[in-house]
Design an enzyme around this catalytic site. Sequence first.
Site, PDB file in Angstrom:
ATOM      1  CB  ALA A 287      33.007  14.806   4.982  1.00 21.44           C
TER       2      ALA A 287
ATOM      3  N   GLY B   8      37.554  12.888   6.841  1.00 19.65           N
ATOM      4  CA  GLY B   8      37.633  12.377   5.470  1.00 19.65           C
ATOM      5  C   GLY B   8      38.968  12.670   4.798  1.00 19.65           C
TER       6      GLY B   8
ATOM      7  CD  GLU C 261      37.294   8.528   7.022  1.00 19.79           C
ATOM      8  OE1 GLU C 261      36.726   9.593   6.703  1.00 19.79           O
ATOM      9  OE2 GLU C 261      36.690   7.542   7.450  1.00 19.79           O
TER      10      GLU C 261
ATOM     11  CD  GLU D 269      35.668  11.439  11.136  1.00 21.31           C
ATOM     12  OE1 GLU D 269      36.529  11.353  12.033  1.00 21.31           O
ATOM     13  OE2 GLU D 269      35.912  11.231   9.938  1.00 21.31           O
TER      14      GLU D 269
HETATM   15  C1  HXC Z   1      33.276  22.539   5.637  1.00 17.11           C
HETATM   16  C2  HXC Z   1      35.106  23.622   6.498  1.00 17.11           C
HETATM   17  C3  HXC Z   1      35.650  22.403   6.972  1.00 17.11           C
HETATM   18  C4  HXC Z   1      34.896  21.203   6.715  1.00 17.11           C
HETATM   19  C5  HXC Z   1      36.999  23.988   7.506  1.00 17.11           C
HETATM   20  N1  HXC Z   1      35.977  24.576   6.861  1.00 17.11           N
HETATM   21  N2  HXC Z   1      36.816  22.656   7.596  1.00 17.11           N
HETATM   22  N3  HXC Z   1      33.930  23.692   5.845  1.00 17.11           N
HETATM   23  N4  HXC Z   1      33.719  21.336   6.056  1.00 17.11           N
HETATM   24  N5  HXC Z   1      35.343  19.994   7.099  1.00 17.11           N
HETATM   25  C6  HXC Z   1      35.814  26.005   6.553  1.00 17.11           C
HETATM   26  C7  HXC Z   1      35.481  26.809   7.804  1.00 17.11           C
HETATM   27  O1  HXC Z   1      34.100  26.725   8.091  1.00 17.11           O
HETATM   28  C8  HXC Z   1      35.917  28.192   7.385  1.00 17.11           C
HETATM   29  O2  HXC Z   1      34.924  28.753   6.565  1.00 17.11           O
HETATM   30  C9  HXC Z   1      37.127  27.925   6.504  1.00 17.11           C
HETATM   31  O3  HXC Z   1      37.038  26.543   6.091  1.00 17.11           O
HETATM   32  C10 HXC Z   1      38.445  28.092   7.263  1.00 17.11           C
HETATM   33  O4  HXC Z   1      38.389  27.288   8.427  1.00 17.11           O
HETATM   34  P1  HXC Z   1      38.592  27.875   9.917  1.00 17.11           P
HETATM   35  O5  HXC Z   1      37.862  26.955  10.850  1.00 17.11           O
HETATM   36  O6  HXC Z   1      38.280  29.319   9.968  1.00 17.11           O
HETATM   37  O7  HXC Z   1      40.172  27.695  10.081  1.00 17.11           O
HETATM   38  P2  HXC Z   1      40.971  27.446  11.418  1.00 17.11           P
HETATM   39  O8  HXC Z   1      40.442  28.299  12.540  1.00 17.11           O
HETATM   40  O9  HXC Z   1      42.406  27.586  11.064  1.00 17.11           O
HETATM   41  O10 HXC Z   1      40.702  25.925  11.805  1.00 17.11           O
HETATM   42  C11 HXC Z   1      41.125  24.916  10.957  1.00 17.11           C
HETATM   43  C12 HXC Z   1      40.456  23.570  11.406  1.00 17.11           C
HETATM   44  C13 HXC Z   1      38.922  23.780  11.481  1.00 17.11           C
HETATM   45  C14 HXC Z   1      41.004  23.139  12.752  1.00 17.11           C
HETATM   46  C15 HXC Z   1      40.824  22.520  10.355  1.00 17.11           C
HETATM   47  O11 HXC Z   1      38.492  24.392  10.248  1.00 17.11           O
HETATM   48  C16 HXC Z   1      38.150  22.509  11.696  1.00 17.11           C
HETATM   49  O12 HXC Z   1      38.100  21.997  12.808  1.00 17.11           O
HETATM   50  N6  HXC Z   1      37.512  22.017  10.635  1.00 17.11           N
HETATM   51  C17 HXC Z   1      36.655  20.855  10.703  1.00 17.11           C
HETATM   52  C18 HXC Z   1      37.505  19.603  10.826  1.00 17.11           C
HETATM   53  C19 HXC Z   1      36.622  18.348  10.984  1.00 17.11           C
HETATM   54  O13 HXC Z   1      35.882  18.233  11.946  1.00 17.11           O
HETATM   55  N7  HXC Z   1      36.718  17.442  10.022  1.00 17.11           N
HETATM   56  C20 HXC Z   1      35.948  16.216  10.006  1.00 17.11           C
HETATM   57  C21 HXC Z   1      34.650  16.429   9.292  1.00 17.11           C
HETATM   58  S1  HXC Z   1      33.608  15.002   9.404  1.00 17.11           S
HETATM   59  P3  HXC Z   1      34.477  30.300   6.734  1.00 17.11           P
HETATM   60  O14 HXC Z   1      33.305  30.442   5.811  1.00 17.11           O
HETATM   61  O15 HXC Z   1      34.168  30.501   8.175  1.00 17.11           O
HETATM   62  O16 HXC Z   1      35.696  31.057   6.273  1.00 17.11           O
HETATM   63  C22 HXC Z   1      34.221  13.947   8.260  1.00 17.11           C
HETATM   64  C23 HXC Z   1      33.404  12.687   8.070  1.00 17.11           C
HETATM   65  C24 HXC Z   1      33.953  11.818   6.968  1.00 17.11           C
HETATM   66  O17 HXC Z   1      35.197  14.170   7.633  1.00 17.11           O
HETATM   67  C25 HXC Z   1      32.988  10.684   6.651  1.00 17.11           C
HETATM   68  C26 HXC Z   1      31.756  11.104   5.946  1.00 17.11           C
HETATM   69  C27 HXC Z   1      30.858   9.976   5.542  1.00 17.11           C
END
Ligand code: HXC
Length: 260
Positions: free
Chosen positions: A66, A111, A114, A134
């Site tokens: 998400a 997400g 999921e 999460e």
């Molecule tokens: C918003 C995101 C994002 C996300 C990555 N980005 N994941 N933006 N939401 N989930 C953005 C980063 O901020 C960054 O923006 C760009 O994408 C590239 O990502 P980087 O982090 O620079 O890449 P990298 O270092 O290669 O790392 C990749 C990664 C990391 C390991 C996937 O991005 C990461 O940990 N992302 C979050 C993963 C996560 O926690 N997902 C779960 C979310 S909660 P900029 O502007 O800096 O270039 C969820 C809840 C679901 O999903 C249920 C809801 C009700």
Amino acid sequence: MSFENILLEKDGNIAILTINRPKVLNALNGDTLKEIDAAMEQLSADGEVRVVIITGAGDKAFVAGADIAFMQTLKPLEARNFARLGQKVFSKIENLNKPVIAAVNGFALGGGCELSMACDIRVASENAKLGQPEVGLGIIAGFGGTQRLTRLVNPGLAKEILFTADIYDAAAAQRIGLVNHVVPAAELIDFCKSMAKRIAAKGPIAVQLTKEAVNEGLEMDIEKAFIHEADLFAVSFATDDRGEGISAFLGKKKPEFKGQ
Ligand code: HXC
């Protein structure tokens, strides 16, 4: 409807839906979920499409979860509505009247994992990484992950994945049954299309009824599920495809199913 966050293309009777926000690794915000919802309505009504493939734009991510920046703006009740929206859209994918294959082309986190689990079949590229991170953000999985993961792997393993937020590479994900196949990244879409074509060549109503028998049966007592299966078997007997399939076999010919 024109889309801003997804691409929807057709290749014969296969549709490919691509989540298209590569700058944020295809993270899902409310608008993207609504577009996926509209695409599912469109695909459901499109008799030409027999199989759908869902993938992510770029070579790095399927969906990295998400959209965390979007979630930061949400108050608790809005967060609940966001979770419910995602759950409803993902259930629409799960219950679509045709099979859906997830082509997991990189990160499938939160997400994104999921979303892949709402698809019928998951195929991963060698660089794919799956997990439910999460709890590391102080939140829980909210697009069905606590339920689908538990049913797909097993409750003990699902709890480990959800509690530790460990990320699984493609090989590990395949070992635990989270993905069916692992293929080189450059071959992922062709592999999924080839599988989609094999499915598309079968009786489309039979495939649809099989999906219903599996999905609905999972929610039933097994004896009731057997009766349900027999009922759907009878429905398959009422189709022209049944006549075509059986006479083609007996006549040693290739069947041409019309989905009627
Ligand atoms: C918003 C995101 C994002 C996300 C990555 N980005 N994941 N933006 N939401 N989930 C953005 C980063 O901020 C960054 O923006 C760009 O994408 C590239 O990502 P980087 O982090 O620079 O890449 P990298 O270092 O290669 O790392 C990749 C990664 C990391 C390991 C996937 O991005 C990461 O940990 N992302 C979050 C993963 C996560 O926690 N997902 C779960 C979310 S909660 P900029 O502007 O800096 O270039 C969820 C809840 C679901 O999903 C249920 C809801 C009700």
